[in-house]
Motif scaffolding. Structure first.
Motif, PDB file in Angstrom:
ATOM      1  N   ASP A   1      -4.409   5.420  -6.743  1.00 48.94           N
ATOM      2  CA  ASP A   1      -5.462   6.067  -5.978  1.00 48.94           C
ATOM      3  C   ASP A   1      -5.985   5.126  -4.893  1.00 48.94           C
ATOM      4  OD1 ASP A   1      -8.171   4.751  -7.093  1.00 48.94           O
ATOM      5  OD2 ASP A   1      -6.742   5.010  -8.739  1.00 48.94           O
ATOM      6  N   ILE A   2      -6.660   5.689  -3.923  1.00 44.13           N
ATOM      7  CA  ILE A   2      -7.164   4.919  -2.779  1.00 44.13           C
ATOM      8  C   ILE A   2      -8.086   3.789  -3.223  1.00 44.13           C
ATOM      9  CG2 ILE A   2      -8.714   5.046  -0.768  1.00 44.13           C
ATOM     10  CD1 ILE A   2      -6.058   6.098  -0.002  1.00 44.13           C
ATOM     11  N   LEU A   3      -8.961   4.050  -4.190  1.00 45.87           N
ATOM     12  CA  LEU A   3      -9.912   3.028  -4.618  1.00 45.87           C
ATOM     13  C   LEU A   3      -9.193   1.824  -5.229  1.00 45.87           C
ATOM     14  CD1 LEU A   3     -12.832   2.153  -4.863  1.00 45.87           C
ATOM     15  CD2 LEU A   3     -12.951   3.398  -7.034  1.00 45.87           C
ATOM     16  N   SER A   4      -8.190   2.063  -6.070  1.00 43.91           N
ATOM     17  CA  SER A   4      -7.447   0.953  -6.687  1.00 43.91           C
ATOM     18  C   SER A   4      -6.706   0.135  -5.640  1.00 43.91           C
ATOM     19  CB  SER A   4      -6.446   1.487  -7.718  1.00 43.91           C
ATOM     20  OG  SER A   4      -7.130   2.127  -8.762  1.00 43.91           O
ATOM     21  N   VAL A   5      -6.077   0.814  -4.693  1.00 42.44           N
ATOM     22  CA  VAL A   5      -5.344   0.104  -3.638  1.00 42.44           C
ATOM     23  C   VAL A   5      -6.319  -0.669  -2.760  1.00 42.44           C
ATOM     24  CG1 VAL A   5      -3.843   0.392  -1.614  1.00 42.44           C
ATOM     25  CG2 VAL A   5      -3.414   1.727  -3.697  1.00 42.44           C
ATOM     26  N   SER A   6      -7.472  -0.081  -2.488  1.00 47.48           N
ATOM     27  CA  SER A   6      -8.496  -0.761  -1.695  1.00 47.48           C
ATOM     28  C   SER A   6      -8.917  -2.060  -2.359  1.00 47.48           C
ATOM     29  CB  SER A   6      -9.709   0.156  -1.524  1.00 47.48           C
ATOM     30  OG  SER A   6     -10.719  -0.485  -0.793  1.00 47.48           O
ATOM     31  N   ARG A   7      -9.128  -2.015  -3.656  1.00 43.88           N
ATOM     32  CA  ARG A   7      -9.519  -3.228  -4.391  1.00 43.88           C
ATOM     33  C   ARG A   7      -8.393  -4.258  -4.366  1.00 43.88           C
ATOM     34  NH1 ARG A   7     -12.405  -0.125  -9.420  1.00 43.88           N
ATOM     35  NH2 ARG A   7     -14.385   0.241  -8.372  1.00 43.88           N
ATOM     36  N   ALA A   8      -7.159  -3.800  -4.571  1.00 45.32           N
ATOM     37  CA  ALA A   8      -6.018  -4.732  -4.585  1.00 45.32           C
ATOM     38  C   ALA A   8      -5.850  -5.421  -3.235  1.00 45.32           C
ATOM     39  CB  ALA A   8      -4.740  -3.987  -4.965  1.00 45.32           C
ATOM     40  N   LEU A   9      -6.125  -4.703  -2.149  1.00 49.00           N
ATOM     41  CA  LEU A   9      -5.985  -5.278  -0.811  1.00 49.00           C
ATOM     42  C   LEU A   9      -7.195  -6.115  -0.403  1.00 49.00           C
ATOM     43  CD1 LEU A   9      -4.431  -2.227   1.089  1.00 49.00           C
ATOM     44  CD2 LEU A   9      -3.266  -4.307   0.338  1.00 49.00           C
ATOM     45  N   GLY A  10      -8.273  -6.042  -1.192  1.00 45.99           N
ATOM     46  CA  GLY A  10      -9.463  -6.816  -0.875  1.00 45.99           C
ATOM     47  C   GLY A  10     -10.328  -6.196   0.209  1.00 45.99           C
ATOM     48  N   HIS A  11     -10.175  -4.900   0.435  1.00 44.89           N
ATOM     49  CA  HIS A  11     -11.025  -4.232   1.415  1.00 44.89           C
ATOM     50  C   HIS A  11     -12.421  -4.059   0.839  1.00 44.89           C
ATOM     51  CE1 HIS A  11      -7.275  -2.213   3.384  1.00 44.89           C
ATOM     52  NE2 HIS A  11      -7.448  -3.458   3.790  1.00 44.89           N
TER      53      HIS A  11
ATOM     54  N   PRO B   1      -0.671  10.973  -1.700  1.00 48.83           N
ATOM     55  CA  PRO B   1      -0.189  12.338  -1.926  1.00 48.83           C
ATOM     56  C   PRO B   1      -1.142  13.351  -1.302  1.00 48.83           C
ATOM     57  CG  PRO B   1      -0.144  11.069  -3.959  1.00 48.83           C
ATOM     58  CD  PRO B   1      -0.837  10.230  -2.927  1.00 48.83           C
ATOM     59  N   ALA B   2      -0.591  14.303  -0.573  1.00 49.98           N
ATOM     60  CA  ALA B   2      -1.415  15.279   0.135  1.00 49.98           C
ATOM     61  C   ALA B   2      -1.554  16.560  -0.674  1.00 49.98           C
ATOM     62  CB  ALA B   2      -0.789  15.583   1.498  1.00 49.98           C
ATOM     63  N   GLY B   3      -2.582  17.305  -0.361  1.00 47.84           N
ATOM     64  CA  GLY B   3      -2.745  18.624  -0.947  1.00 47.84           C
ATOM     65  C   GLY B   3      -3.582  18.617  -2.208  1.00 47.84           C
ATOM     66  N   LEU B   4      -4.165  19.765  -2.467  1.00 50.76           N
ATOM     67  CA  LEU B   4      -5.001  19.924  -3.639  1.00 50.76           C
ATOM     68  C   LEU B   4      -4.246  20.533  -4.810  1.00 50.76           C
ATOM     69  CD1 LEU B   4      -8.268  21.276  -1.975  1.00 50.76           C
ATOM     70  CD2 LEU B   4      -7.877  19.014  -2.945  1.00 50.76           C
ATOM     71  N   GLU B   5      -3.003  20.945  -4.599  1.00 49.75           N
ATOM     72  CA  GLU B   5      -2.266  21.652  -5.647  1.00 49.75           C
ATOM     73  C   GLU B   5      -2.164  20.871  -6.954  1.00 49.75           C
ATOM     74  OE1 GLU B   5       1.406  23.002  -3.977  1.00 49.75           O
ATOM     75  OE2 GLU B   5       0.377  23.937  -2.298  1.00 49.75           O
ATOM     76  N   PRO B   6      -1.749  19.582  -6.946  1.00 57.60           N
ATOM     77  CA  PRO B   6      -1.677  18.860  -8.226  1.00 57.60           C
ATOM     78  C   PRO B   6      -3.040  18.752  -8.922  1.00 57.60           C
ATOM     79  CG  PRO B   6      -0.476  17.670  -6.526  1.00 57.60           C
ATOM     80  CD  PRO B   6      -1.225  18.773  -5.841  1.00 57.60           C
TER      81      PRO B   6
ATOM     82  N   THR C   1     -11.842   1.825   4.645  1.00 63.05           N
ATOM     83  CA  THR C   1     -10.884   1.026   5.420  1.00 63.05           C
ATOM     84  C   THR C   1      -9.468   1.345   4.970  1.00 63.05           C
ATOM     85  OG1 THR C   1     -12.499  -0.744   5.655  1.00 63.05           O
ATOM     86  CG2 THR C   1     -10.188  -1.327   6.043  1.00 63.05           C
ATOM     87  N   THR C   2      -9.271   1.369   3.662  1.00 63.33           N
ATOM     88  CA  THR C   2      -7.954   1.688   3.105  1.00 63.33           C
ATOM     89  C   THR C   2      -7.564   3.114   3.469  1.00 63.33           C
ATOM     90  OG1 THR C   2      -8.522   0.252   1.256  1.00 63.33           O
ATOM     91  CG2 THR C   2      -6.576   1.643   0.991  1.00 63.33           C
ATOM     92  N   LEU C   3      -8.511   4.030   3.352  1.00 62.71           N
ATOM     93  CA  LEU C   3      -8.239   5.432   3.678  1.00 62.71           C
ATOM     94  C   LEU C   3      -7.855   5.585   5.143  1.00 62.71           C
ATOM     95  CD1 LEU C   3      -8.182   8.290   2.569  1.00 62.71           C
ATOM     96  CD2 LEU C   3     -10.601   8.485   3.128  1.00 62.71           C
TER      97      LEU C   3
ATOM     98  N   ALA D   1       0.828  -1.199   0.000  1.00 62.96           N
ATOM     99  CA  ALA D   1       0.000   0.000   0.000  1.00 62.96           C
ATOM    100  C   ALA D   1       0.868   1.257   0.000  1.00 62.96           C
ATOM    101  CB  ALA D   1      -0.939   0.003   1.209  1.00 62.96           C
ATOM    102  N   ALA D   2       1.945   1.239   0.775  1.00 64.53           N
ATOM    103  CA  ALA D   2       2.828   2.403   0.851  1.00 64.53           C
ATOM    104  C   ALA D   2       3.470   2.700  -0.495  1.00 64.53           C
ATOM    105  CB  ALA D   2       3.911   2.162   1.907  1.00 64.53           C
ATOM    106  N   ILE D   3       3.976   1.674  -1.157  1.00 58.92           N
ATOM    107  CA  ILE D   3       4.620   1.875  -2.458  1.00 58.92           C
ATOM    108  C   ILE D   3       3.586   2.308  -3.493  1.00 58.92           C
ATOM    109  CG2 ILE D   3       5.799   0.701  -4.362  1.00 58.92           C
ATOM    110  CD1 ILE D   3       7.200  -1.009  -2.179  1.00 58.92           C
ATOM    111  N   ALA D   4       2.432   1.659  -3.485  1.00 60.30           N
ATOM    112  CA  ALA D   4       1.396   1.989  -4.465  1.00 60.30           C
ATOM    113  C   ALA D   4       0.935   3.439  -4.327  1.00 60.30           C
ATOM    114  CB  ALA D   4       0.208   1.042  -4.309  1.00 60.30           C
ATOM    115  N   LEU D   5       0.720   3.888  -3.096  1.00 63.31           N
ATOM    116  CA  LEU D   5       0.196   5.234  -2.877  1.00 63.31           C
ATOM    117  C   LEU D   5       1.255   6.324  -2.967  1.00 63.31           C
ATOM    118  CD1 LEU D   5      -2.257   4.426   0.031  1.00 63.31           C
ATOM    119  CD2 LEU D   5      -2.888   5.168  -2.281  1.00 63.31           C
ATOM    120  N   SER D   6       2.410   6.088  -2.365  1.00 61.37           N
ATOM    121  CA  SER D   6       3.396   7.169  -2.277  1.00 61.37           C
ATOM    122  C   SER D   6       4.356   7.232  -3.447  1.00 61.37           C
ATOM    123  CB  SER D   6       4.178   7.071  -0.966  1.00 61.37           C
ATOM    124  OG  SER D   6       4.949   5.887  -0.950  1.00 61.37           O
TER     125      SER D   6
END
Length: 122
Positions: free
Chosen positions: A76-86, A101-106, A91-93, A66-71
């Motif tokens: 995105d959270i939804l894809s990682v959630s599905r991959a983890l089977g949540h 990634p934090a912030g709205l700038e991107p 739950t993933t969030l 999850a750390a590598i996928a997100l950071s």
């Protein structure tokens, strides 16, 4: 890994365990089996190493994914959630949201690009 799993499961009756216990023929591996094997492998890998590999369990591997996928991979959270089977992305969030990634700038920069491109077409 998927090709290996497909090959491993090919021809296996649905009622048969995918990962059979090495001690009890016809029974699935025990709940702790994978963690125990992982622990032993880390101990073996550390033999003779000056920089030791930290002890890790299966939950740690999931968190690392999850750390590598997100950071780093930009997932995105939804894809990682599905991959983890949540069953719920929340739950993933809750568990891994701090790695996203934090912030709205991107997001806002991308929206500005899209709106600007549309304005030029008009």
């Amino acid at each position: 890994m998927l090709p290996w799993l497909l090959e491993h499961s090919d021809g296996r009756p649905e009622s048969a365990p995918l990962f059979e216990s090495p001690r009890k023929s016809g029974h699935p591996v025990g709940k702790r089996y994978v963690s125990d094997v992982l622990t032993l492998d880390v101990i073996r890998a550390n033999d003779g190493r000056s920089e030791r590999i930290a002890r890790m369990n299966v939950h740690g591997l999931r968190h690392t994914f999850a750390a590598i996928a997100l950071s780093e991979a930009g997932a995105d959270i939804l894809s990682v959630s599905r991959a983890l089977g949540h069953s719920m992305p929340s739950t993933t969030l809750n568990e891994h949201g701090h790695l996203a990634p934090a912030g709205l700038e991107p997001l806002m920069a991308r929206i500005d690009e899209l709106v600007g491109a549309q304005a030029k077409l008009a």
